[in-house]
Design a protein around this motif. Sequence first.
Motif, PDB file in Angstrom:
ATOM      1  N   SER A 196       0.779  -1.217   0.141  1.00 49.48           N
ATOM      2  CA  SER A 196       0.147   0.009   0.010  1.00 49.48           C
ATOM      3  C   SER A 196       0.844   1.342  -0.164  1.00 49.48           C
ATOM      4  O   SER A 196       1.844   1.321   0.640  1.00 49.48           O
ATOM      5  CB  SER A 196      -0.923   0.141   1.183  1.00 49.48           C
ATOM      6  OG  SER A 196      -2.029  -1.111   0.990  1.00 49.48           O
ATOM      7  N   VAL A 197       0.403   2.244  -0.845  1.00 46.92           N
ATOM      8  CA  VAL A 197       1.076   3.440  -0.976  1.00 46.92           C
ATOM      9  C   VAL A 197       0.232   4.604  -0.785  1.00 46.92           C
ATOM     10  O   VAL A 197      -0.780   4.779  -1.247  1.00 46.92           O
ATOM     11  CB  VAL A 197       1.751   3.349  -2.646  1.00 46.92           C
ATOM     12  CG1 VAL A 197       2.497   4.762  -2.633  1.00 46.92           C
ATOM     13  CG2 VAL A 197       2.856   2.375  -2.451  1.00 46.92           C
ATOM     14  N   LEU A 198       0.965   5.621   0.082  1.00 48.25           N
ATOM     15  CA  LEU A 198       0.309   7.140   0.106  1.00 48.25           C
ATOM     16  C   LEU A 198       1.403   7.732  -0.296  1.00 48.25           C
ATOM     17  O   LEU A 198       2.668   7.894   0.026  1.00 48.25           O
ATOM     18  CB  LEU A 198       0.199   7.315   1.451  1.00 48.25           C
ATOM     19  CG  LEU A 198      -0.152   8.995   1.891  1.00 48.25           C
ATOM     20  CD1 LEU A 198      -1.269   9.366   0.915  1.00 48.25           C
ATOM     21  CD2 LEU A 198      -0.582   8.947   3.441  1.00 48.25           C
ATOM     22  N   ALA A 199       1.218   8.297  -1.540  1.00 44.82           N
ATOM     23  CA  ALA A 199       2.265   9.459  -2.183  1.00 44.82           C
ATOM     24  C   ALA A 199       1.704  10.812  -2.010  1.00 44.82           C
ATOM     25  O   ALA A 199       0.718  11.270  -2.470  1.00 44.82           O
ATOM     26  CB  ALA A 199       2.304   9.007  -3.743  1.00 44.82           C
ATOM     27  N   ILE A 200       2.456  11.639  -1.172  1.00 44.59           N
ATOM     28  CA  ILE A 200       2.210  12.935  -0.842  1.00 44.59           C
ATOM     29  C   ILE A 200       3.175  13.950  -1.684  1.00 44.59           C
ATOM     30  O   ILE A 200       4.279  13.862  -1.456  1.00 44.59           O
ATOM     31  CB  ILE A 200       2.166  13.338   0.686  1.00 44.59           C
ATOM     32  CG1 ILE A 200       1.287  12.031   1.530  1.00 44.59           C
ATOM     33  CG2 ILE A 200       1.745  14.691   0.932  1.00 44.59           C
ATOM     34  CD1 ILE A 200       1.508  12.505   3.232  1.00 44.59           C
ATOM     35  N   VAL A 259      -7.479  14.614  -1.981  1.00 43.16           N
ATOM     36  CA  VAL A 259      -7.443  13.084  -1.915  1.00 43.16           C
ATOM     37  C   VAL A 259      -7.861  12.337  -2.997  1.00 43.16           C
ATOM     38  O   VAL A 259      -8.937  12.641  -3.520  1.00 43.16           O
ATOM     39  CB  VAL A 259      -7.948  12.738  -0.647  1.00 43.16           C
ATOM     40  CG1 VAL A 259      -7.847  11.072  -0.251  1.00 43.16           C
ATOM     41  CG2 VAL A 259      -7.230  13.405   0.608  1.00 43.16           C
ATOM     42  N   ARG A 260      -6.949  11.541  -3.600  1.00 42.09           N
ATOM     43  CA  ARG A 260      -7.455  10.635  -4.855  1.00 42.09           C
ATOM     44  C   ARG A 260      -7.060   9.188  -4.111  1.00 42.09           C
ATOM     45  O   ARG A 260      -5.927   8.916  -3.929  1.00 42.09           O
ATOM     46  CB  ARG A 260      -6.723  10.746  -6.012  1.00 42.09           C
ATOM     47  CG  ARG A 260      -7.257  10.123  -7.154  1.00 42.09           C
ATOM     48  CD  ARG A 260      -8.413  10.605  -7.609  1.00 42.09           C
ATOM     49  NE  ARG A 260      -8.890   9.844  -8.648  1.00 42.09           N
ATOM     50  CZ  ARG A 260     -10.192   9.966  -9.320  1.00 42.09           C
ATOM     51  NH1 ARG A 260     -11.183  10.806  -8.827  1.00 42.09           N
ATOM     52  NH2 ARG A 260     -10.743   9.536 -10.494  1.00 42.09           N
ATOM     53  N   ILE A 261      -8.077   8.301  -4.243  1.00 41.51           N
ATOM     54  CA  ILE A 261      -7.916   6.768  -3.679  1.00 41.51           C
ATOM     55  C   ILE A 261      -8.232   5.717  -4.773  1.00 41.51           C
ATOM     56  O   ILE A 261      -9.164   5.840  -5.459  1.00 41.51           O
ATOM     57  CB  ILE A 261      -8.852   6.659  -2.598  1.00 41.51           C
ATOM     58  CG1 ILE A 261      -9.048   7.698  -1.161  1.00 41.51           C
ATOM     59  CG2 ILE A 261      -9.026   5.125  -2.064  1.00 41.51           C
ATOM     60  CD1 ILE A 261      -9.709   7.844  -0.404  1.00 41.51           C
ATOM     61  N   TYR A 262      -7.365   4.859  -4.838  1.00 42.72           N
ATOM     62  CA  TYR A 262      -7.461   3.783  -5.771  1.00 42.72           C
ATOM     63  C   TYR A 262      -7.278   2.539  -4.880  1.00 42.72           C
ATOM     64  O   TYR A 262      -6.348   2.311  -4.369  1.00 42.72           O
ATOM     65  CB  TYR A 262      -6.244   3.493  -6.755  1.00 42.72           C
ATOM     66  CG  TYR A 262      -5.894   5.002  -7.658  1.00 42.72           C
ATOM     67  CD1 TYR A 262      -6.497   4.966  -8.762  1.00 42.72           C
ATOM     68  CD2 TYR A 262      -5.320   6.089  -6.992  1.00 42.72           C
ATOM     69  CE1 TYR A 262      -6.491   6.196  -9.568  1.00 42.72           C
ATOM     70  CE2 TYR A 262      -5.128   7.277  -7.643  1.00 42.72           C
ATOM     71  CZ  TYR A 262      -5.592   7.291  -8.973  1.00 42.72           C
ATOM     72  OH  TYR A 262      -5.629   8.390  -9.840  1.00 42.72           O
ATOM     73  N   GLN A 263      -8.486   1.609  -5.038  1.00 41.75           N
ATOM     74  CA  GLN A 263      -8.602   0.677  -3.966  1.00 41.75           C
ATOM     75  C   GLN A 263      -9.224  -0.632  -4.640  1.00 41.75           C
ATOM     76  O   GLN A 263      -8.816  -1.761  -4.466  1.00 41.75           O
ATOM     77  CB  GLN A 263      -9.242   1.186  -2.699  1.00 41.75           C
ATOM     78  CG  GLN A 263      -9.155   0.142  -1.722  1.00 41.75           C
ATOM     79  CD  GLN A 263      -9.493   0.548  -0.290  1.00 41.75           C
ATOM     80  OE1 GLN A 263     -10.228   1.966  -0.309  1.00 41.75           O
ATOM     81  NE2 GLN A 263      -9.487   0.096   0.839  1.00 41.75           N
ATOM     82  N   ALA A 274      -3.072   8.984  -3.310  1.00 34.42           N
ATOM     83  CA  ALA A 274      -2.436  10.518  -3.816  1.00 34.42           C
ATOM     84  C   ALA A 274      -2.839  11.772  -3.120  1.00 34.42           C
ATOM     85  O   ALA A 274      -4.053  11.936  -3.359  1.00 34.42           O
ATOM     86  CB  ALA A 274      -2.432  10.649  -5.347  1.00 34.42           C
ATOM     87  N   TRP A 275      -2.249  12.330  -2.178  1.00 33.85           N
ATOM     88  CA  TRP A 275      -2.393  13.464  -1.682  1.00 33.85           C
ATOM     89  C   TRP A 275      -1.714  14.550  -2.271  1.00 33.85           C
ATOM     90  O   TRP A 275      -0.606  14.598  -2.099  1.00 33.85           O
ATOM     91  CB  TRP A 275      -2.192  13.315   0.000  1.00 33.85           C
ATOM     92  CG  TRP A 275      -2.993  12.476   0.792  1.00 33.85           C
ATOM     93  CD1 TRP A 275      -3.937  11.512   0.298  1.00 33.85           C
ATOM     94  CD2 TRP A 275      -2.982  12.146   2.220  1.00 33.85           C
ATOM     95  NE1 TRP A 275      -4.382  10.836   1.335  1.00 33.85           N
ATOM     96  CE2 TRP A 275      -3.603  10.918   2.504  1.00 33.85           C
ATOM     97  CE3 TRP A 275      -2.267  12.725   3.177  1.00 33.85           C
ATOM     98  CZ2 TRP A 275      -3.952  10.614   3.793  1.00 33.85           C
ATOM     99  CZ3 TRP A 275      -2.426  12.237   4.385  1.00 33.85           C
ATOM    100  CH2 TRP A 275      -3.476  11.244   4.733  1.00 33.85           C
TER     101      TRP A 275
END
Length: 306
Positions: A196-200, A259-263, A274-275
Amino acid sequence: MTQRFARVMAAAAVVMMTVACGAPKAPTEPSPALPSIGGGTAQVGGRDVTVYVPDSYDPARPAPLVVALHGYTSDAKELETYLRLIPESQRTGFVYAYPDGSADAAGDRFWNATDACCAFSSRAPDDSRHLSELITTMQARYRIDPARVYLIGHSNGGFMTFRMACDHADQIAAIVSLNGAGWNDAARCEPSGPVSVLAIHSSADETVAFAGGDINGVPYPSADTTVAQWVGYDRCSELGRDGARLDLVPGLPGAETSVRIYQRGCEGASTVQAWTIEGGDHVPRWGPDFAPAVTDFLLSRTKAGR
């Protein structure tokens, strides 16, 4: 990276620096200096790492592990003054490690993450192996849940979190990268499983450009490309959806972070988020909501099959 990064990078474009140390040593037995509770600094694999163990830690109960990686020209202790994760360790119960990278000839610390950033010498340490061995050492010293190992990094440290997810997906459940990027050549990343990745990213980053760019002529991908790469690596099947906007930087107007969420369809119940900090720079001045937000993202993810 600190605000010195742009100045140092300009100098590096003219004079290539010599790395002060070579390949990391094999992992050693955990040092007695590693604390049972509270904070302490010890050497692991020949380098300093500071560890914080929350009061709630119980050796009979597996705890999450969070490893934080500083930027180029910074160090571990400066990173903690910036991220302020010790209160989050106390709040949520994770064991927290924040290591130092190698020092170059000028004494500036770095991680050898990708060809673009940030080992500016042919003698480059194998930081991917070093950090993998650090995780193993932490698991030997503490009761760490192997399904809940996480990395967070800023700038060069953000590049390094992506590198670790590429190389050691078997060890890592999730990463947070703040104003970092991965390989420009997506084929150089072959994760063995989902992470899982959170790219800010800051839209006005003056150092690691939102639209992509190069460091000493070596390209790195844009924020959008970085996110798209990980949507592909995790085999997500949707275009993504918008989440609620966040107010993480009090100096910017309103809820400045989209905030963009791919799940949907992501392998192993992973997610990619992607924040985007609208108008943010390379070193945003965080408000009180930042550290809880990134901590909650990390701790919400569990490694499937571990």
